[in-house]
Design an enzyme around this catalytic site. Structure first.
Site, PDB file in Angstrom:
ATOM      1  CG  HIS A 181      -1.754   1.209   1.403  1.00 63.02           C
ATOM      2  ND1 HIS A 181      -3.119   1.236   1.216  1.00 63.02           N
ATOM      3  CD2 HIS A 181      -1.412   2.475   1.763  1.00 63.02           C
ATOM      4  CE1 HIS A 181      -3.577   2.453   1.442  1.00 63.02           C
ATOM      5  NE2 HIS A 181      -2.560   3.224   1.782  1.00 63.02           N
ATOM      6  CD  GLU A 182       1.691   3.339   3.872  1.00 66.66           C
ATOM      7  OE1 GLU A 182       1.753   4.429   3.276  1.00 66.66           O
ATOM      8  OE2 GLU A 182       0.764   3.037   4.636  1.00 66.66           O
ATOM      9  CG  HIS A 185       0.230   6.215  -0.906  1.00 69.73           C
ATOM     10  ND1 HIS A 185      -0.953   6.677  -1.443  1.00 69.73           N
ATOM     11  CD2 HIS A 185      -0.096   5.692   0.309  1.00 69.73           C
ATOM     12  CE1 HIS A 185      -1.949   6.454  -0.581  1.00 69.73           C
ATOM     13  NE2 HIS A 185      -1.457   5.852   0.486  1.00 69.73           N
ATOM     14  CG  HIS A 268      -7.386   6.526   4.748  1.00 67.74           C
ATOM     15  ND1 HIS A 268      -7.098   7.842   5.027  1.00 67.74           N
ATOM     16  CD2 HIS A 268      -6.213   5.924   4.507  1.00 67.74           C
ATOM     17  CE1 HIS A 268      -5.795   8.025   4.959  1.00 67.74           C
ATOM     18  NE2 HIS A 268      -5.227   6.879   4.641  1.00 67.74           N
TER      19      HIS A 268
HETATM   20  N1  ASN Z   1      -1.177   4.730   6.345  1.00 69.04           N
HETATM   21  C1  ASN Z   1      -1.804   5.907   5.864  1.00 69.04           C
HETATM   22  C2  ASN Z   1      -1.899   5.845   4.348  1.00 69.04           C
HETATM   23  O1  ASN Z   1      -1.006   5.370   3.694  1.00 69.04           O
HETATM   24  C3  ASN Z   1      -1.032   7.092   6.291  1.00 69.04           C
HETATM   25  C4  ASN Z   1      -1.790   8.327   6.070  1.00 69.04           C
HETATM   26  O2  ASN Z   1      -2.819   8.553   6.664  1.00 69.04           O
HETATM   27  N2  ASN Z   1      -1.309   9.138   5.157  1.00 69.04           N
HETATM   28  O3  ASN Z   1      -2.861   6.268   3.787  1.00 69.04           O
HETATM   29 ZN    ZN Z   2      -2.601   5.231   1.986  1.00 65.02          ZN
END
Ligand code: ASN
Ligand code: ZN
Ligand code: CA
Length: 376
Positions: A181-182, A185, A268
Site C-alpha cells: 500500500h505505502e 503511493h 481512506h
Molecule cells: N497509512 C496511511 C496511508 O497510507 C497514512 C496516512 O494517513 N497518510 O494512507
Molecule cells: Zn494510503
C-alpha cells in the site's frame, strides 16, 4: 512547508527535498561490497530469504543491491536519525518482538521482505523497474517513534516509515499489504498523480489498497495468505482489519456504493467504492473462498451500505490477474490528477479496451462492476 500531525505523522508539501535522505544515499554509493543471501525470521512473514550486502567477513547490512539498493533503517523509537541494520552472521531477526538486537531486527526483516516482494511484483507483473521506474529502490524506516499506530509513504525521502504499534491493540505496522500500500503511493505520485483529497483522493487510496492486496497475493506466503482485507495482520486480536474490499462498510465508515457527496469522506473511506469495484471485477459477487456470503452489490438510492438482493446486479469476476492489469494501465495510461469516479470508469474501460478489445468480455465486466457500485 513541513510539520508534524498530532499523532506524529509528518505532513509536508511534495516540493520539499529531504537533506537527511540525500546524505544517506551518498554514503551508500561509497561502499563497494557484494550481495549475499541472508536468512530472515520476520514477525509476519516467517522464515524468508533476504538479499543482503556483505560489508566484511563478519558484518552485513540489510540492503538489497539486486533490487535498486533498497534498505531498512532502525529508528530506535525516535523520529529522526537511525541507521541501517547490520548483523554479524547474516541471520536476521528471531520472529519475535522484543528489545534484544536480534529481536529488533525482526520488524526490519518484514519491512525489507515487503520491499523486495513489492519490487518483484511491479517488475515481473507490470514491467515496472522500481517505484519511479528508474531502477532505484526506496528505503524503510522501522521502530519509528514510540507506540506509533500507523505507516506512511513520503515522496520527499522516497521512503516508507512504520510504527511499532501500541502493543495492545496493534502489532507493528509493516505487514505485507501495508508495505505494498505505502509503496504504491509512490507509484501513484509519479504516474496519475491523483490529488489526495475528494474523489481523486479516494481513488489514490484505493489504488494503494488494490496493489497492496495484489502484492500480498503475489508473495504466496503461507504465513500471510492473500485476502481482500487491508491490515488484517495488524490487530493483536487477529479478528479485525483496517479495511475490507468485499464489504467496505464493515468498518462502519467506508462507502460500498457511490453517491453524490462521496468525495467529502476521508480518502481512506471514499476509497471503499473503488475497492468494492475491484473486488467485484476480480472475483464477482457470488460467495467464494474469500467470502462465504459473497459481495453485495448496490441498487440506486442506497448510499453507504450495499444492499444486494434480487434487484441488485450480479457480477461475474474476470480474475485478479486481469483486474490488476486493467487498473495498472488505467493508473499509468489514462488517469490524471483530477480523475474522479466517473472518469475512473472511463479510464478503466479504456484500459480494458486497449488490453482485451472493445467487444471483449473484460470490457463488459468493467462496465457491470462499476454499475454494481453505482458509478455510471
Ligand atoms: N497509512 C496511511 C496511508 O497510507 C497514512 C496516512 O494517513 N497518510 O494512507
Ligand atoms: Zn494510503
Ligand atoms: Ca490483506
Amino acid at each position: 512547508m513541513s510539520g508534524t500531525r498530532s499523532d506524529g505523522t509528518p505532513s509536508e508539501k511534495p516540493v520539499i527535498v529531504s537533506a537527511i535522505n540525500a546524505s544517506i544515499v551518498e554514503s551508500w554509493d561509497d561502499i563497494h561490497t557484494a550481495p549475499v543471501t541472508g536468512s530472515g525470521k520476520g514477525y509476519f512473514s516467517g522464515t524468508v530469504a533476504l538479499s543482503t550486502n556483505s560489508l566484511t567477513a563478519t558484518s552485513s547490512e540489510l540492503r538489497d543491491t539486486t533490487r535498486g539498493g533498497q534498505y531498512t533503517i532502525n529508528m530506535l523509537n525516535k523520529t529522526t536519525g537511525g541507521s541501517v541494520f547490520t548483523d554479524s552472521n547474516n541471520a536476521w531477526g528471531t520472529g519475535t518482538l522484543g528489545t534484544t538486537a536480534d529481536q529488533q531486527q525482526t520488524i526490519g526483516v518484514d519491512a525489507q521482505y515487503g520491499t523486495a516482494v513489492t519490487w518483484d511484483y511491479y517488475k515481473l507483473v507490470h514491467g515496472r523497474n522500481g517505484i519511479r521506474n528508474d531502477g532505484k529502490g526506496a528505503y524503510n524506516r522501522v521502530h519509528y517513534s514510540s507506540k506509533y499506530n500507523n505507516a506512511f509513504w513520503q515522496d520527499s525521502c522516497f521512503c516508507m516509515t512504520y510504527g511499532d504499534g501500541d502493543g495492545v491493540t496493534f502489532n507493528p505496522f509493516d505487514s505485507l499489504d501495508v508495505a505494498g500500500h505505502e509503496m504504491t503511493h509512490g507509484v501513484t505520485s509519479i504516474t496519475a498523480k491523483l490529488v489526495y483529497s475528494g474523489e481523486s483522493g479516494g481513488l489514490n487510496e484505493a489504488t494503494s489498497d488494490i496493489f497492496g492486496t495484489a502484492v500480498e497475493f503475489y508473495a504466496n506466503n503461507p504465513n500471510d495468505p492473500g485476502d481482500y482485507f487491508i491490515g488484517e495482520k495488524l490487530y493483536k486480536s487477529g479478528t479485525s482489519a483496517l479495511r475490507s474490499m468485499i464489504q467496505p462498510s464493515a468498518d462502519g465508515v467506508s462507502a460500498d456504493c457511490y453517491y453524490a457527496t462521496l468525495g467529502s469522506l476521508d480518502v481512506h473511506y471514499s476509497s471503499g467504492v473503488a475497492n468494492h469495484f475491484f473486488y467485484l471485477l476480480a472475483e464477482g459477487s457470488a460467495p467464494n473462498a474469500y467470502s462465504s456470503i459473497g459481495s453485495k452489490t448496490c441498487i440506486a438510492g442506497n448510499t453507504r451500505v450495499a444492499s444486494g438482493g434480487a434487484a441488485a446486479p450480479v457480477v461475474t469476476g474476470i480474475g485478479r490477474s486481469k483486474a490488476e492489469k486493467i487498473w495498472y494501465l488505467a493508473l499509468t495510461g489514462y488517469m490524471t490528477s483530477s480523475t474522479n469516479y466517473a472518469a475512473a470508469r472511463v479510464a478503466t474501460i479504456n484500459a480494458a479496451t486497449a488490453l482485451y478489445g472493445a467487444a471483449s468480455a473484460e470490457v463488459a465486466a468493467v462496465r457491470t462492476a462499476w454499475s454494481a457500485v453505482l458509478v455510471n
